[in-house]
Design a protein around this motif. Structure first.
Motif, PDB file in Angstrom:
ATOM      1  N   GLY A  13      37.326  38.489 -29.821  1.00  8.19           N
ATOM      2  CA  GLY A  13      37.402  38.188 -31.238  1.00  8.19           C
ATOM      3  C   GLY A  13      38.227  36.933 -31.469  1.00  8.19           C
ATOM      4  O   GLY A  13      39.256  36.736 -30.820  1.00  8.19           O
ATOM      5  N   ARG A  14      37.778  36.083 -32.382  1.00  5.19           N
ATOM      6  CA  ARG A  14      38.526  34.863 -32.711  1.00  5.19           C
ATOM      7  C   ARG A  14      39.045  34.974 -34.133  1.00  5.19           C
ATOM      8  O   ARG A  14      38.274  35.128 -35.084  1.00  5.19           O
ATOM      9  CB  ARG A  14      37.644  33.623 -32.563  1.00  5.19           C
ATOM     10  CG  ARG A  14      38.448  32.309 -32.735  1.00  5.19           C
ATOM     11  CD  ARG A  14      37.602  31.081 -32.485  1.00  5.19           C
ATOM     12  NE  ARG A  14      36.536  30.954 -33.458  1.00  5.19           N
ATOM     13  CZ  ARG A  14      35.240  31.006 -33.170  1.00  5.19           C
ATOM     14  NH1 ARG A  14      34.847  31.200 -31.927  1.00  5.19           N
ATOM     15  NH2 ARG A  14      34.324  30.867 -34.110  1.00  5.19           N
ATOM     16  N   ALA A  15      40.379  34.899 -34.262  1.00  5.31           N
ATOM     17  CA  ALA A  15      41.009  35.016 -35.574  1.00  5.31           C
ATOM     18  C   ALA A  15      40.960  33.687 -36.321  1.00  5.31           C
ATOM     19  O   ALA A  15      40.562  32.652 -35.779  1.00  5.31           O
ATOM     20  CB  ALA A  15      42.454  35.485 -35.412  1.00  5.31           C
ATOM     21  N   GLU A  16      41.388  33.732 -37.567  1.00  5.05           N
ATOM     22  CA  GLU A  16      41.345  32.540 -38.429  1.00  5.05           C
ATOM     23  C   GLU A  16      42.147  31.385 -37.844  1.00  5.05           C
ATOM     24  O   GLU A  16      41.783  30.218 -37.994  1.00  5.05           O
ATOM     25  CB  GLU A  16      41.890  32.908 -39.815  1.00  5.05           C
ATOM     26  CG  GLU A  16      41.063  33.969 -40.523  1.00  5.05           C
ATOM     27  CD  GLU A  16      41.824  34.617 -41.682  1.00  5.05           C
ATOM     28  OE1 GLU A  16      41.245  34.689 -42.778  1.00  5.05           O
ATOM     29  OE2 GLU A  16      42.976  35.030 -41.472  1.00  5.05           O
ATOM     30  N   ASP A  17      43.246  31.691 -37.159  1.00  3.89           N
ATOM     31  CA  ASP A  17      44.080  30.628 -36.591  1.00  3.89           C
ATOM     32  C   ASP A  17      43.674  30.256 -35.161  1.00  3.89           C
ATOM     33  O   ASP A  17      44.373  29.500 -34.495  1.00  3.89           O
ATOM     34  CB  ASP A  17      45.554  31.038 -36.624  1.00  3.89           C
ATOM     35  CG  ASP A  17      45.831  32.273 -35.763  1.00  3.89           C
ATOM     36  OD1 ASP A  17      44.870  32.844 -35.200  1.00  3.89           O
ATOM     37  OD2 ASP A  17      47.010  32.666 -35.664  1.00  3.89           O
ATOM     38  N   GLY A  18      42.557  30.805 -34.687  1.00  8.92           N
ATOM     39  CA  GLY A  18      42.074  30.494 -33.338  1.00  8.92           C
ATOM     40  C   GLY A  18      42.552  31.451 -32.268  1.00  8.92           C
ATOM     41  O   GLY A  18      42.119  31.356 -31.114  1.00  8.92           O
ATOM     42  N   THR A  19      43.425  32.387 -32.612  1.00 11.24           N
ATOM     43  CA  THR A  19      43.892  33.372 -31.639  1.00 11.24           C
ATOM     44  C   THR A  19      42.722  34.210 -31.139  1.00 11.24           C
ATOM     45  O   THR A  19      41.878  34.664 -31.925  1.00 11.24           O
ATOM     46  CB  THR A  19      44.941  34.298 -32.266  1.00 11.24           C
ATOM     47  OG1 THR A  19      46.040  33.522 -32.725  1.00 11.24           O
ATOM     48  CG2 THR A  19      45.433  35.330 -31.262  1.00 11.24           C
ATOM     49  N   LEU A  20      42.658  34.417 -29.808  1.00 11.90           N
ATOM     50  CA  LEU A  20      41.613  35.244 -29.225  1.00 11.90           C
ATOM     51  C   LEU A  20      42.145  36.661 -29.031  1.00 11.90           C
ATOM     52  O   LEU A  20      43.194  36.874 -28.422  1.00 11.90           O
ATOM     53  CB  LEU A  20      41.166  34.665 -27.887  1.00 11.90           C
ATOM     54  CG  LEU A  20      40.509  33.275 -27.959  1.00 11.90           C
ATOM     55  CD1 LEU A  20      40.123  32.788 -26.575  1.00 11.90           C
ATOM     56  CD2 LEU A  20      39.298  33.288 -28.882  1.00 11.90           C
ATOM     57  N   VAL A  21      41.406  37.627 -29.554  1.00 12.43           N
ATOM     58  CA  VAL A  21      41.854  39.019 -29.575  1.00 12.43           C
ATOM     59  C   VAL A  21      40.808  39.880 -28.875  1.00 12.43           C
ATOM     60  O   VAL A  21      39.667  39.971 -29.341  1.00 12.43           O
ATOM     61  CB  VAL A  21      42.048  39.511 -31.026  1.00 12.43           C
ATOM     62  CG1 VAL A  21      42.548  40.947 -31.030  1.00 12.43           C
ATOM     63  CG2 VAL A  21      43.002  38.592 -31.778  1.00 12.43           C
ATOM     64  N   PRO A  22      41.161  40.520 -27.756  1.00 10.39           N
ATOM     65  CA  PRO A  22      40.184  41.357 -27.065  1.00 10.39           C
ATOM     66  C   PRO A  22      39.840  42.594 -27.874  1.00 10.39           C
ATOM     67  O   PRO A  22      40.643  43.087 -28.676  1.00 10.39           O
ATOM     68  CB  PRO A  22      40.904  41.730 -25.763  1.00 10.39           C
ATOM     69  CG  PRO A  22      42.358  41.673 -26.116  1.00 10.39           C
ATOM     70  CD  PRO A  22      42.481  40.538 -27.100  1.00 10.39           C
ATOM     71  N   ARG A  23      38.609  43.060 -27.667  1.00 14.06           N
ATOM     72  CA  ARG A  23      38.167  44.338 -28.223  1.00 14.06           C
ATOM     73  C   ARG A  23      38.358  44.439 -29.728  1.00 14.06           C
ATOM     74  O   ARG A  23      38.829  45.449 -30.259  1.00 14.06           O
ATOM     75  CB  ARG A  23      38.847  45.487 -27.470  1.00 14.06           C
ATOM     76  CG  ARG A  23      38.440  45.446 -25.999  1.00 14.06           C
ATOM     77  CD  ARG A  23      39.076  46.479 -25.138  1.00 14.06           C
ATOM     78  NE  ARG A  23      38.563  46.305 -23.765  1.00 14.06           N
ATOM     79  CZ  ARG A  23      38.932  47.027 -22.724  1.00 14.06           C
ATOM     80  NH1 ARG A  23      39.816  47.976 -22.880  1.00 14.06           N
ATOM     81  NH2 ARG A  23      38.433  46.805 -21.521  1.00 14.06           N
ATOM     82  N   SER A  24      38.010  43.344 -30.373  1.00 17.62           N
ATOM     83  CA  SER A  24      38.007  43.311 -31.833  1.00 17.62           C
ATOM     84  C   SER A  24      36.633  42.821 -32.281  1.00 17.62           C
ATOM     85  O   SER A  24      35.852  42.299 -31.484  1.00 17.62           O
ATOM     86  CB  SER A  24      39.108  42.389 -32.363  1.00 17.62           C
ATOM     87  OG  SER A  24      38.939  41.064 -31.894  1.00 17.62           O
ATOM     88  N   LEU A  25      36.347  42.977 -33.580  1.00 24.07           N
ATOM     89  CA  LEU A  25      35.037  42.629 -34.114  1.00 24.07           C
ATOM     90  C   LEU A  25      35.186  41.780 -35.378  1.00 24.07           C
ATOM     91  O   LEU A  25      36.202  41.875 -36.076  1.00 24.07           O
ATOM     92  CB  LEU A  25      34.245  43.900 -34.442  1.00 24.07           C
ATOM     93  CG  LEU A  25      33.870  44.793 -33.256  1.00 24.07           C
ATOM     94  CD1 LEU A  25      33.241  46.096 -33.745  1.00 24.07           C
ATOM     95  CD2 LEU A  25      32.921  44.062 -32.317  1.00 24.07           C
ATOM     96  N   PRO A  26      34.180  40.960 -35.676  1.00 25.47           N
ATOM     97  CA  PRO A  26      34.233  40.143 -36.886  1.00 25.47           C
ATOM     98  C   PRO A  26      34.444  40.991 -38.135  1.00 25.47           C
ATOM     99  O   PRO A  26      33.857  42.062 -38.293  1.00 25.47           O
ATOM    100  CB  PRO A  26      32.866  39.460 -36.905  1.00 25.47           C
ATOM    101  CG  PRO A  26      32.455  39.409 -35.466  1.00 25.47           C
ATOM    102  CD  PRO A  26      32.974  40.677 -34.866  1.00 25.47           C
ATOM    103  N   GLY A  27      35.316  40.498 -39.012  1.00 23.31           N
ATOM    104  CA  GLY A  27      35.611  41.187 -40.256  1.00 23.31           C
ATOM    105  C   GLY A  27      36.795  42.125 -40.183  1.00 23.31           C
ATOM    106  O   GLY A  27      37.305  42.576 -41.217  1.00 23.31           O
ATOM    107  N   GLU A  28      37.276  42.420 -38.994  1.00 24.98           N
ATOM    108  CA  GLU A  28      38.373  43.371 -38.864  1.00 24.98           C
ATOM    109  C   GLU A  28      39.728  42.719 -39.144  1.00 24.98           C
ATOM    110  O   GLU A  28      39.934  41.532 -38.848  1.00 24.98           O
ATOM    111  CB  GLU A  28      38.377  43.992 -37.467  1.00 24.98           C
ATOM    112  CG  GLU A  28      37.178  44.888 -37.209  1.00 24.98           C
ATOM    113  CD  GLU A  28      37.250  45.611 -35.887  1.00 24.98           C
ATOM    114  OE1 GLU A  28      36.672  46.717 -35.794  1.00 24.98           O
ATOM    115  OE2 GLU A  28      37.874  45.081 -34.942  1.00 24.98           O
ATOM    116  N   LYS A  29      40.646  43.495 -39.675  1.00 25.34           N
ATOM    117  CA  LYS A  29      42.047  43.102 -39.760  1.00 25.34           C
ATOM    118  C   LYS A  29      42.783  43.795 -38.625  1.00 25.34           C
ATOM    119  O   LYS A  29      42.658  45.009 -38.436  1.00 25.34           O
ATOM    120  CB  LYS A  29      42.661  43.503 -41.098  1.00 25.34           C
ATOM    121  CG  LYS A  29      42.342  42.556 -42.241  1.00 25.34           C
ATOM    122  CD  LYS A  29      43.139  42.921 -43.483  1.00 25.34           C
ATOM    123  CE  LYS A  29      42.887  41.920 -44.604  1.00 25.34           C
ATOM    124  NZ  LYS A  29      43.662  42.274 -45.818  1.00 25.34           N
TER     125      LYS A  29
END
Length: 400
Positions: A13-29
């Protein structure tokens, strides 16, 4: 807290600031824990409970937390974006996803412990080895081979190092290839021979040296039975192979003379030989020898010829290709830039293309389209379920 904007082609998952987050999905907080794992505050509708109990620790899968329709569309999107990067557009004919518990070939790792040995996959971005006895990727026959792999690990691994264990399903029993630095002594060879018999293995290979073979681990390609050399390439699932083969057969149609480039042990060559004469070209002579033995032992096939040739350094030239009505091409991940250029110059009427790398496929597709070929809709084939790996098949035909 951060909002996930997109899923990368690696399944992060790629957050708004570019942070890459494993095992996340678009739209999630999500919030990140100290170990970098996400705590999901607002889950996406596509989030599901992972079907495998090992998913939390094992790094073998990337997207078990996403629904099947989401994953299928994500993989189709990877193909679309690769084409768009080359200025191309293509229709997606569909996504063929292999079911759970269907992988017939896997590379595991083994490590000795104080109490014995463990065999499994590594944790994500880690050297930590995770036991996965209930893995939802592997055929039951491969999971049943884990005690044999643990016994092999006890003989092959040092207390500090790991061994690689590639295991392949066959009707004759598991086919195991061991990557190890331990020297193969006569005493060790005899012990491994007893292990093969005790665990019902069809073949055991130590490095590059065959140790024992109870019965040749045969694979079925069309009506032919082929015993691949140790470690030879094989499509990951039977369902994935069937999907790719169906696309190739439809593309080739009633062509009388076919050249199969990067032919391997005959995945496409031998089924196509039921209706056409096929010339199989492959860089590894041992794989071609296995293909040839399979053809000679089969009934009712048309002529199959073979040629050992490095198609990266010595691609078939246009004048060699012009004798064929159709070509099949299934190159490694790097693609086949030189061979594709020769195919375009030869103006082979039909090219059935299979790829395991959308980026190199798109590059090669651009060459063919600029040479006057039209690309058919693409079938995405997901053999490596829950991973970021994508395969595809399509065809190219000359316009006019």
């Amino acid at each position: 807290m951060m909002r996930i904007e997109a899923l990368t082609h690696h399944g992060m998952g790629r957050a708004e600031d570019g942070t890459l987050v494993p095992r996340s999905l678009p739209g999630e907080k999500v919030e990140l824990r100290e170990d970098g794992s996400p705590r999901v505050i607002e889950p996406a509708p596509e989030r599901v409970a992972p079907p495998c109990r090992h998913y939390g620790a094992c790094g073998g899968c990337a997207v078990q937390h996403a629904s099947d329709p989401f994953v299928a569309e994500w993989k189709a999107g990877i193909v679309r974006r690769a084409l768009q990067a080359q200025g191309l557009e293509a229709a997606i004919a569909g996504v063929e996803t292999s079911p759970p518990d269907s992988r017939r070939r896997a590379r595991l790792a083994g490590r000795r412990t104080k109490k014995g040995a463990i065999v499994g996959f590594h944790a994500r971005a880690s050297h930590t080895l995770i036991e996965t006895p209930d893995c939802r990727l592997l055929l039951s026959s491969l999971k049943a081979a884990l005690p044999a792999l643990e016994a092999i690990t006890m003989l092959a691994a040092s207390r500090k190092g790991e061994v690689g264990l590639t295991v392949t399903d066959s009707p004759q029993g598991p086919d195991v290839a061991v990557e190890t630095d331990r020297a193969l002594t006569q005493d060790l060879r005899e012990e491994l021979g007893r292990l093969v018999q005790a665990h019902g293995l069809s073949r055991l290979t130590w490095g590059t040296e065959p140790v024992a073979m109870e019965e040749g681990p045969a694979q079925r390609f069309g009506t032919a039975s082929v015993v691949p050399p140790p470690g030879a390439f094989l499509q990951a699932t039977r369902q994935g192979e069937a999907a790719l083969l169906a696309c190739v057969q439809v593309s080739v149609g009633d062509a009388a003379r076919v050249v199969d480039l990067f032919a391997g042990c005959g995945t496409f060559t031998l089924p196509l030989a039921a209706r056409a004469e096929v010339h199989a070209v492959e860089g590894e002579a041992a794989m071609l020898a296995a293909l040839d033995r399979g053809w000679r032992g089969a009934q009712g096939l048309k002529r199959v010829s073979t040629e050992a040739r490095d198609l990266f350094r010595r691609p078939l030239l246009p004048h060699e290709l012009q004798r064929y009505d159709a070509a099949v091409m299934d190159p490694p991940r790097a693609g086949a830039a030189a061979q594709v250029q020769a195919l375009a110059e030869a103006r082979v009427p039909v090219i059935a293309a299979v790829s395991c790398n959308p980026a190199s496929f798109a590059r090669d597709a651009k060459v063919l389209i600029e040479a006057g070929y039209a690309m058919a809709p693409i079938t995405v084939v997901d053999q490596f379920r829950w991973s970021s790996h994508v395969e595809l098949a399509t065809s190219f035909r000359l316009n006019g």
